[in-house]
Scaffold this motif. Structure first.
Motif, PDB file in Angstrom:
ATOM      1  N   GLU A 561       0.816  -1.216   0.000  1.00  0.00           N
ATOM      2  CA  GLU A 561       0.000   0.000   0.000  1.00  0.00           C
ATOM      3  C   GLU A 561       0.849   1.266   0.000  1.00  0.00           C
ATOM      4  O   GLU A 561       0.352   2.358  -0.315  1.00  0.00           O
ATOM      5  CB  GLU A 561      -0.940   0.009   1.207  1.00  0.00           C
ATOM      6  N   ASP A 562       2.111   1.160   0.343  1.00  0.00           N
ATOM      7  CA  ASP A 562       2.999   2.326   0.361  1.00  0.00           C
ATOM      8  C   ASP A 562       3.572   2.648  -1.020  1.00  0.00           C
ATOM      9  O   ASP A 562       4.239   3.670  -1.187  1.00  0.00           O
ATOM     10  CB  ASP A 562       4.157   2.092   1.339  1.00  0.00           C
ATOM     11  N   ILE A 563       3.324   1.812  -1.990  1.00  0.00           N
ATOM     12  CA  ILE A 563       3.866   2.007  -3.332  1.00  0.00           C
ATOM     13  C   ILE A 563       2.877   2.812  -4.172  1.00  0.00           C
ATOM     14  O   ILE A 563       1.722   2.411  -4.345  1.00  0.00           O
ATOM     15  CB  ILE A 563       4.152   0.649  -4.008  1.00  0.00           C
ATOM     16  N   LEU A 564       3.334   3.937  -4.686  1.00  0.00           N
ATOM     17  CA  LEU A 564       2.476   4.770  -5.532  1.00  0.00           C
ATOM     18  C   LEU A 564       2.378   4.224  -6.950  1.00  0.00           C
ATOM     19  O   LEU A 564       1.320   4.298  -7.575  1.00  0.00           O
ATOM     20  CB  LEU A 564       3.018   6.203  -5.574  1.00  0.00           C
ATOM     21  N   ASP A 565       3.488   3.718  -7.467  1.00  0.00           N
ATOM     22  CA  ASP A 565       3.487   3.162  -8.820  1.00  0.00           C
ATOM     23  C   ASP A 565       4.574   2.101  -8.901  1.00  0.00           C
ATOM     24  O   ASP A 565       5.588   2.168  -8.195  1.00  0.00           O
ATOM     25  CB  ASP A 565       3.738   4.267  -9.859  1.00  0.00           C
ATOM     26  N   PHE A 566       4.341   1.115  -9.778  1.00  0.00           N
ATOM     27  CA  PHE A 566       5.284   0.019  -9.944  1.00  0.00           C
ATOM     28  C   PHE A 566       5.251  -0.448 -11.391  1.00  0.00           C
ATOM     29  O   PHE A 566       4.195  -0.523 -12.009  1.00  0.00           O
ATOM     30  CB  PHE A 566       4.929  -1.153  -9.019  1.00  0.00           C
ATOM     31  N   TYR A 567       6.451  -0.751 -11.934  1.00  0.00           N
ATOM     32  CA  TYR A 567       6.518  -1.323 -13.283  1.00  0.00           C
ATOM     33  C   TYR A 567       7.723  -2.257 -13.329  1.00  0.00           C
ATOM     34  O   TYR A 567       8.790  -1.933 -12.791  1.00  0.00           O
ATOM     35  CB  TYR A 567       6.667  -0.250 -14.357  1.00  0.00           C
ATOM     36  N   MET A 568       7.538  -3.404 -13.999  1.00  0.00           N
ATOM     37  CA  MET A 568       8.627  -4.370 -14.105  1.00  0.00           C
ATOM     38  C   MET A 568       8.754  -4.845 -15.548  1.00  0.00           C
ATOM     39  O   MET A 568       7.760  -5.157 -16.204  1.00  0.00           O
ATOM     40  CB  MET A 568       8.381  -5.565 -13.181  1.00  0.00           C
ATOM     41  N   THR A 569       9.978  -4.882 -16.059  1.00  0.00           N
ATOM     42  CA  THR A 569      10.212  -5.319 -17.426  1.00  0.00           C
ATOM     43  C   THR A 569      10.163  -6.844 -17.531  1.00  0.00           C
ATOM     44  O   THR A 569      10.351  -7.553 -16.544  1.00  0.00           O
ATOM     45  CB  THR A 569      11.579  -4.829 -17.931  1.00  0.00           C
ATOM     46  N   ARG A 570       9.942  -7.325 -18.776  1.00  0.00           N
ATOM     47  CA  ARG A 570       9.812  -8.769 -18.993  1.00  0.00           C
ATOM     48  C   ARG A 570      10.360  -9.140 -20.375  1.00  0.00           C
ATOM     49  O   ARG A 570       9.679  -9.766 -21.193  1.00  0.00           O
ATOM     50  CB  ARG A 570       8.337  -9.184 -18.883  1.00  0.00           C
ATOM     51  N   TRP A 571      11.589  -8.764 -20.639  1.00  0.00           N
ATOM     52  CA  TRP A 571      12.145  -8.966 -21.971  1.00  0.00           C
ATOM     53  C   TRP A 571      12.272 -10.427 -22.357  1.00  0.00           C
ATOM     54  O   TRP A 571      12.119 -10.788 -23.538  1.00  0.00           O
ATOM     55  CB  TRP A 571      13.518  -8.285 -22.065  1.00  0.00           C
ATOM     56  N   SER A 572      12.553 -11.297 -21.421  1.00  0.00           N
ATOM     57  CA  SER A 572      12.802 -12.698 -21.779  1.00  0.00           C
ATOM     58  C   SER A 572      11.534 -13.426 -22.199  1.00  0.00           C
ATOM     59  O   SER A 572      11.616 -14.476 -22.859  1.00  0.00           O
ATOM     60  CB  SER A 572      13.470 -13.442 -20.615  1.00  0.00           C
ATOM     61  N   ILE A 573      10.361 -12.914 -21.840  1.00  0.00           N
ATOM     62  CA  ILE A 573       9.117 -13.563 -22.255  1.00  0.00           C
ATOM     63  C   ILE A 573       8.370 -12.719 -23.281  1.00  0.00           C
ATOM     64  O   ILE A 573       7.198 -12.977 -23.565  1.00  0.00           O
ATOM     65  CB  ILE A 573       8.214 -13.874 -21.044  1.00  0.00           C
ATOM     66  N   ASP A 574       9.049 -11.739 -23.861  1.00  0.00           N
ATOM     67  CA  ASP A 574       8.470 -10.943 -24.940  1.00  0.00           C
ATOM     68  C   ASP A 574       8.764 -11.655 -26.256  1.00  0.00           C
ATOM     69  O   ASP A 574       9.924 -11.815 -26.633  1.00  0.00           O
ATOM     70  CB  ASP A 574       9.090  -9.542 -24.950  1.00  0.00           C
ATOM     71  N   PRO A 575       7.748 -12.111 -26.992  1.00  0.00           N
ATOM     72  CA  PRO A 575       7.998 -12.896 -28.211  1.00  0.00           C
ATOM     73  C   PRO A 575       8.652 -12.117 -29.338  1.00  0.00           C
ATOM     74  O   PRO A 575       9.090 -12.733 -30.318  1.00  0.00           O
ATOM     75  CB  PRO A 575       6.598 -13.376 -28.616  1.00  0.00           C
ATOM     76  N   LEU A 576       8.763 -10.799 -29.222  1.00  0.00           N
ATOM     77  CA  LEU A 576       9.490 -10.033 -30.233  1.00  0.00           C
ATOM     78  C   LEU A 576      10.989  -9.987 -29.939  1.00  0.00           C
ATOM     79  O   LEU A 576      11.774  -9.536 -30.780  1.00  0.00           O
ATOM     80  CB  LEU A 576       8.944  -8.606 -30.339  1.00  0.00           C
ATOM     81  N   PHE A 577      11.398 -10.450 -28.745  1.00  0.00           N
ATOM     82  CA  PHE A 577      12.809 -10.370 -28.353  1.00  0.00           C
ATOM     83  C   PHE A 577      13.351 -11.659 -27.745  1.00  0.00           C
ATOM     84  O   PHE A 577      14.499 -12.021 -27.976  1.00  0.00           O
ATOM     85  CB  PHE A 577      13.013  -9.205 -27.376  1.00  0.00           C
ATOM     86  N   HIS A 578      12.553 -12.325 -26.896  1.00  0.00           N
ATOM     87  CA  HIS A 578      12.980 -13.569 -26.243  1.00  0.00           C
ATOM     88  C   HIS A 578      14.271 -13.388 -25.445  1.00  0.00           C
ATOM     89  O   HIS A 578      15.073 -14.312 -25.331  1.00  0.00           O
ATOM     90  CB  HIS A 578      13.160 -14.686 -27.266  1.00  0.00           C
ATOM     91  N   GLY A 579      14.500 -12.201 -24.913  1.00  0.00           N
ATOM     92  CA  GLY A 579      15.690 -12.006 -24.102  1.00  0.00           C
ATOM     93  C   GLY A 579      16.104 -10.564 -24.048  1.00  0.00           C
ATOM     94  O   GLY A 579      15.447  -9.673 -24.603  1.00  0.00           O
TER      95      GLY A 579
END
Length: 666
Positions: A561-579
Motif C-alpha cells: 500500500e505504500d507504493i504509488l506506482d510500480f513497473y517491471m520489465t519482462r524482456w525474456s518472455i516478450d515474443p518479439l525479443f525472447h531475451g
C-alpha cells in the motif's frame, strides 16, 4: 552498457580510484542533466574511430558519384501515378508488394540500414516492424502516480564510449538529454547494514578480493587466450602458472568463463570466501551488471577488453530525456523517411517504406540467391492488459490481415534470441501455423542450409530485469547506486543486488523513484513473476537496508500500500525479443560469430550480434546496419568501389586498456 542496459563500469581497478571515491563521499554529486555536446571533455577519438569516420564519408561520396553516373541513363523517365521508384507499390491493398530489399525490424540496425540504402537512386526497400514503435530494445515509457510523469528506460540506458562514436554523434545532433554517470555506490551487507569496509576496499574486504581477481583475470584474457590460432602469447610463463596441468598450449578460440578465470588467476571462488554473500554481490557489480549473465556463462575471451571504451574512449552517458533513448533511431529514420511532422519533440512518419504493425511470420528465401525472396506476415494489434506479460503484438486473424512482399533479398535484424527460437521450432517440428506469434520461420530451414547456425542453441542472451518503485517519500540516501548482499533461497548476494537512485540530484530529485536491477537467473525468474509476487519478495530487502528511516517516515515496514506506482520489465518472455541483449556467452566463440556476418543467397543476418567488436552494444546495432547496407550495395547492386569494412571488423589491437570504473571521477 550493452543494448539492453547497464554500463561498462569495470575496465579499471576500483582500488586505483579510491582517493577520488573518498573525496566524492563528502561532496555533492556531480551528476547533472545536460544536452549532449560535441565538445565534452572526455578525451579524443581513437585512431580507428577517426579512420572509420573517414571511411564512412568516402563511401557516401562514392554512392553519390555512382548515382550521378546512373542518372545519365534515366533522364526523361516518368513514373506512373500511384507508384514510386523508391517505395515499391504504394497501394497497401495490393495482394503482393514488391521491392528490392526487405528489412525485418526497425531497431538501430534496421534504421541505419534504411538510411544507407536511401542514399542510392536505384535500390528500393521496405522496413517491416511488428510493433507500433521504432527502437527495438530502446524503449521508454512515462512512469509515476498522478499528473507528474517521469521517463523511465525499459531497455538501453547508457551511451557507452563517447569520442568518435556514431551513436554519440547522433545524440549530439538530436540534442539528447542526459548526464555522465559516475557510478558512485554504497554497499549493504546481507542483514541490511551498510558496510564501509567493502565500500572503501579495505584490506580483507570481499570487494578488494573481487577487484584483484578481476584484474588478474583480464591479464589472462589478454596474455593467454587467443582470438585466432597462432596469435602471439606475450607471457607464456605466466600462462603456464594458470594452466590446469602441464604447459599452457594456446589454440584456436581458447576460452574460459569469467568464473573459471577468477579461480585460475587468483584462487577466487565465491563459496570459499569468508562472506560469500558480499563476495557475490561485489562480483555481480563487476560481471553480471556488465553482461546480464552470471560469471559461469560469460566468456573471458570475448568480453575482454570492452572495445566500446578502446575505440570510443571513456564515458557513460545516462539518457534521461522524455523522448527516450528510442529518439535516436527515430531521429535517424526522420532524416530520410517522409514525415508529416518533424520537430525537435515529435516525428510522425508518412512513408510507405516504413510499415508498422507488420509481423513477419515466414521468410521464403533462396540459398543460391537466384530466386526472389518472399515474406509473409500479419498485421498486429497492441495488447497491454495481460497480467504478468509485457506489451504484446499478436497477429490479427483472418486473410484480410495478411500481407505478402517480394524482394531480391531479406535482411534480418532480429535479435539473436529470436533466431534461436526459430531454430528450436524447426528442430521440434512445430508447424508454421502454430508458431506465428512465437518467432518468424524460414523456408528452407536455417539449420539445413547455414552451417554453424545451431550454435545459437547454446546461447543465452544477457538479461536485465528492471523493477521501478515510486514511494510517497524518499527514505534512501543520495548515492547513485546501492549494492545489496541480501540473500534468499538459491540466490546468495544476488537476490536484489543493485538499486539505482532515480531521485538523485540532477536526475529526477522529486520523483521518489527507486529502481532495481537483477540479472542472470534471478532476472529471468523475476521476468516470469506476477507484480504482486515480485513486490512481496522485494520489499523486505528495502525494509532491512533502511529500517530506521522507513520506520520513522512510514511508522513501520513498507507494504504494498505504500507504493504509488510500480513497473517491471519482462524482456525474456516478450515474443518479439525472447531475451535482453546479445552478450558474450561462453559457448559462442569468435569463429562462431562469423556465421552471423555473412550473406546466404538472398538472406542476410544483421543486428548488433553481427558486429564483431561491439556485439550487444547499442552502437553495435547502428554499426552493423551500416556495414550490412554497404555490403549489399557492393555485392548485389554494382557499387564496386565501396569499402565494406567498418569498426565492427577492425580496430586497435587486443590490449587491456584501463578506461572506466564505477566510481566518482572528476
Amino acid at each position: 552498457m550493452k543494448i539492453y542496459a547497464g554500463a561498462s563500469h569495470t575496465a579499471l581497478s576500483l582500488v586505483a580510484l579510491l582517493p577520488a571515491m573518498v573525496q566524492a563521499r563528502g561532496a555533492a554529486s556531480h551528476f547533472r542533466r545536460q544536452q549532449a555536446q560535441q565538445d565534452d571533455p572526455l578525451g579524443h577519438a581513437s585512431s580507428q574511430a577517426l579512420k572509420d569516420k573517414e571511411r564512412r564519408q568516402k563511401n557516401i561520396d562514392l554512392i553519390h558519384a555512382h548515382n550521378k553516373q546512373q542518372q545519365h541513363g534515366r533522364r526523361g523517365l516518368k513514373l506512373k501515378k500511384g507508384k514510386s521508384n523508391r517505395n515499391g507499390e504504394s497501394n497497401r491493398k495490393a495482394k503482393t508488394m514488391k521491392t528490392d530489399v526487405i528489412i525485418g525490424g526497425v531497431g538501430y540496425a534496421g534504421a541505419k540500414l534504411g538510411e544507407v540504402l536511401d542514399q542510392t537512386d536505384d535500390v528500393k526497400f521496405i522496413i517491416l516492424e511488428a510493433s507500433d514503435r521504432i527502437g527495438g530494445r530502446m524503449y521508454n515509457i512515462p512512469f509515476g502516480a498522478g499528473d507528474d510523469k517521469y521517463s523511465i528506460e525499459l531497455g538501453a540506458q547508457w551511451i557507452d564510449g563517447i569520442a568518435g562514436s556514431p551513436s554519440w554523434d547522433l545524440a549530439v545532433e538530436s540534442g539528447l538529454l542526459g548526464s555522465f554517470d559516475d557510478f558512485s555506490f554504497e554497499v549493504y551487507a546481507e542483514n541490511g547494514d551498510r558496510n564501509f569496509t567493502e565500500e572503501f576496499f579495505e584490506e580483507g574486504s570481499e570487494c578488494l578480493a573481487v577487484d584483484t581477481a578481476f584484474n588478474t583475470a583480464n591479464t589472462v584474457a589478454v596474455d593467454c587466450l587467443q582470438l585466432n590460432e597462432g596469435d602471439f602469447v606475450e607471457d607464456p610463463e605466466f600462462c603456464n602458472l594458470i594452466a590446469d596441468d602441464g604447459d599452457f598450449v594456446p589454440e584456436l578460440n581458447d576460452d574460459t568463463s569469467r568464473e573459471m578465470a577468477f579461480d585460475r588467476a587468483s584462487d577466487f571462488r565465491i563459496p570459499d570466501r569468508p562472506t560469500p554473500s558480499l563476495a557475490r554481490t561485489c562480483d555481480a557489480f563487476y560481471e553480471d551488471f556488465e553482461h546480464g549473465l552470471e560469471p559461469y556463462e560469460i566468456s573471458t575471451n570475448n568480453s575482454v577488453p570492452a572495445y566500446a571504451y578502446i575505440d570510443f574512449g571513456d564515458g557513460d552517458y545516462f539518457v534521461n530525456d522524455t523522448r527516450g533513448f528510442q529518439w535516436l533511431p527515430r531521429f535517424l529514420c526522420g532524416k530520410y523517411l517522409k514525415t508529416s511532422v518533424n520537430t525537435l519533440d515529435e516525428i510522425t512518419f508518412d512513408d510507405e517504406r516504413l510499415k508498422m504493425n507488420h509481423k513477419i511470420t515466414k521468410v521464403m528465401w533462396d540459398p543460391k540467391g537466384k530466386k526472389p525472396v518472399e515474406v509473409e506476415g500479419y498485421f498486429t494489434e497492441r495488447v497491454d492488459n495481460v497480467p504478468g506479460k509485457p506489451v504484446l503484438f499478436p497477429c490479427k486473424k483472418g486473410k484480410e490481415n495478411q500481407f505478402k512482399i517480394k524482394g531480391k533479398e531479406f535482411v534480418s535484424t532480429f535479435a539473436a534470441t529470436v533466431l534461436k527460437e526459430s531454430i528450436k521450432l524447426e528442430i521440434d517440428g512445430i508447424s508454421l501455423e502454430d508458431s506465428i506469434d512465437i518467432a518468424p520461420r524460414f523456408v528452407p530451414p536455417l539449420t539445413e542450409n547455414i552451417e554453424g547456425i545451431d550454435v545459437l542453441l547454446n546461447y543465452r542472451a544477457g538479461i536485465y530485469n528492471k523493477a521501478f518503485f515510486q514511494f510517497p517519500t524518499k527514505f534512501w540516501t543520495d548515492t547513485n547506486y546501492l549494492v545489496s548482499a541480501y540473500s534468499e533461497g538459491p540466490f546468495t548476494g544476488d537476490f536484489a543486488p543493485l538499486w539505482s537512485n532515480r531521485a538523485r540530484d540532477g536526475l529526477d530529485p522529486d520523483s521518489n523513484i527507486l529502481h532495481l536491477y537483477t540479472y542472470g537467473n534471478r532476472g529471468f525468474k523475476l521476468d516470469e513473476m506476477l507484480e504482486d509476487d515480485a513486490i512481496e519478495e522485494l520489499l523486505p530487502v528495502l525494509n532491512d537496508m533502511f529500517k530506521a528511516n522507513i520506520t520513522s517516515l512510514y511508522g513501520g515496514p513498507l507494504t504494498k500500500e505504500d507504493i504509488l506506482d510500480f513497473y517491471m520489465t519482462r524482456w525474456s518472455i516478450d515474443p518479439l525479443f525472447h531475451g535482453g541483449y546479445d552478450a558474450d556467452h561462453i559457448n559462442v566463440t569468435q569463429t562462431d560469430r562469423n556465421t552471423f556476418r555473412k550473406r546466404y543467397g538472398n538472406l542476410v543476418l544483421s543486428g548488433s550480434y553481427s558486429c564483431d567488436r561491439h556485439p550487444g552494444w547499442t552502437h553495435g546495432g547502428l554499426l552493423a546496419g551500416e556495414r550490412t547496407g554497404i555490403f549489399l550495395l557492393k555485392e548485389r547492386y554494382g557499387y564496386d568501389e565501396l569499402d565494406t569494412n567498418n569498426i565492427c571488423d577492425d580496430g586497435t589491437g587486443r590490449t587491456f586498456s584501463p578506461t572506466y570504473s564505477p566510481t566518482n571521477m572528476d
